[in-house]
Design a protein around this motif. Structure first.
Motif, PDB file in Angstrom:
ATOM      1  N   LYS A  34      26.640  15.148  43.008  1.00  0.00           N
ATOM      2  CA  LYS A  34      27.736  14.505  43.729  1.00  0.00           C
ATOM      3  C   LYS A  34      29.087  15.018  43.221  1.00  0.00           C
ATOM      4  O   LYS A  34      30.000  15.299  44.007  1.00  0.00           O
ATOM      5  N   LEU A  35      29.195  15.152  41.899  1.00  0.00           N
ATOM      6  CA  LEU A  35      30.430  15.653  41.296  1.00  0.00           C
ATOM      7  C   LEU A  35      30.692  17.094  41.721  1.00  0.00           C
ATOM      8  O   LEU A  35      31.817  17.448  42.110  1.00  0.00           O
ATOM      9  N   VAL A  36      29.662  17.921  41.657  1.00  0.00           N
ATOM     10  CA  VAL A  36      29.804  19.334  42.027  1.00  0.00           C
ATOM     11  C   VAL A  36      30.204  19.459  43.492  1.00  0.00           C
ATOM     12  O   VAL A  36      31.092  20.244  43.847  1.00  0.00           O
ATOM     13  N   ASP A  37      29.556  18.682  44.359  1.00  0.00           N
ATOM     14  CA  ASP A  37      29.898  18.720  45.786  1.00  0.00           C
ATOM     15  C   ASP A  37      31.350  18.314  46.011  1.00  0.00           C
ATOM     16  O   ASP A  37      32.063  18.907  46.827  1.00  0.00           O
ATOM     17  N   GLU A  38      31.771  17.298  45.277  1.00  0.00           N
ATOM     18  CA  GLU A  38      33.147  16.805  45.413  1.00  0.00           C
ATOM     19  C   GLU A  38      34.162  17.901  45.102  1.00  0.00           C
ATOM     20  O   GLU A  38      35.108  18.131  45.854  1.00  0.00           O
TER      21      GLU A  38
END
Length: 300
Positions: free
Chosen positions: A292-296
């Motif tokens: 989720k962090l990487v996608d953000e």
């Protein structure tokens, strides 16, 4: 054996009625009777004596209550453990920073993400840059925020690591205002041969020294590069003209406020002065919160 049927059996055994069990399980009495028939067929014994207005347990039925309850309890315990473990994994991030300046960048970069995901628990630890990347590579940390200096070293050592640049810029040279060279618009390493390059790290490590010697090959001598153990001491020594420092351009405005006796000049040499502050993560790490962090940050 079907857990739903076992739970229905336990209700019938307690209440002594298919109809009462049907109401509690939101089933028809016929469906309850069918479930009990399936259990009896599977066990090969009769569990109930079916009377007109009441259902009585047989001796085998009485014996089976404990076993049925144990099976149901074990199943529920296992489900709870799995859900709890997954919940912890989904809501947990282990991170690292390499310096106080990276801590500031960490806060600036992740404030919005954490505001949108308030249930995520984040752990932070500080290590030297090489150690941090090793921990991320081993997945002891989910990610770290650490500089990227534009060299190829990290890609060779840690091929599974990926980075997302948060802020990019160049290095500036910080030099004391007591030094006449500080009045120039830019400065060359060749003008600083009599001064030491002072770099800060609180750890016993030559990692940064090796990076600077590789990055500015031919412009710095090995004996010219010296480690200082505290950031305050490094900046003070630069301020009184005991050496010079390298400062990321993205932090220069803040450094000027904190260090009024230092001028910050762009490097005039034709060299690799690239700098970025980046999120580093292992592409094989399956933590869903990391994804989720990487996608953000990948979509910014």
């Amino acid at each position: 054996m079907d857990i739903d049927k076992l739970e229905t059996f336990l209700i019938v055994a307690k209440d002594g009625s298919f109809r009462a069990a049907a109401q509690k399980r939101f089933l028809s009495p016929r469906a309850v009777s069918k479930q009990m028939n399936h259990i009896e067929a599977e066990l090969g014994v009769k569990l109930f004596e079916r009377e007109k207005n009441r259902t009585k347990l047989t001796s085998d039925g009485n014996d089976f209550i404990v076993t049925a309850q144990d099976i149901v309890n074990s199943y529920k315990t296992a489900v709870t453990k799995i859900k709890t473990r997954n919940a912890v994994q989904e809501e947990y991030l282990k991170s690292g920073i390499s310096s106080p300046s990276q801590a500031t960048i960490w806060q600036t970069a992740l404030t919005d993400f954490l505001s949108k995901n308030p249930n995520i628990n984040v752990e932070i630890q500080q290590e030297n840059g090489r150690r941090l990347l090793n921990l991320v590579n081993e997945m002891a940390l989910d990610f770290c925020i650490s500089p990227y200096y534009g060299t190829h070293e990290m890609g060779k050592i840690f091929p599974n690591l990926k980075r997302i640049d948060l802020y990019t810029g160049t290095f500036y040279i910080g030099i004391s205002k007591l030094n006449p060279l500080s009045q120039q618009k830019s400065i060359s390493f060749t003008q600083l041969q009599n001064l030491k390059l002072l770099y800060y790290t609180p750890f016993i490590s030559i990692h940064l020294k090796e990076i600077f010697l590789e990055k500015f090959s031919g412009l710095l001598r090995e004996e010219q590069v010296e480690q200082i153990n505290t950031l305050e001491q490094r900046n003070l020594m630069v301020a009184i003209n005991k050496g010079f420092g390298l400062f990321p351009s993205i932090l220069v405005d803040e450094e000027e406020l904190q260090n009024p006796l230092i001028n910050f000049l762009p490097i005039s040499d034709d060299c690799n002065d690239f700098y970025s502050s980046a999120i580093w993560y292992n592409q094989q790490n399956n933590n869903p919160v990391l994804k989720k962090l990487v996608d953000e940050f990948s979509n910014r």
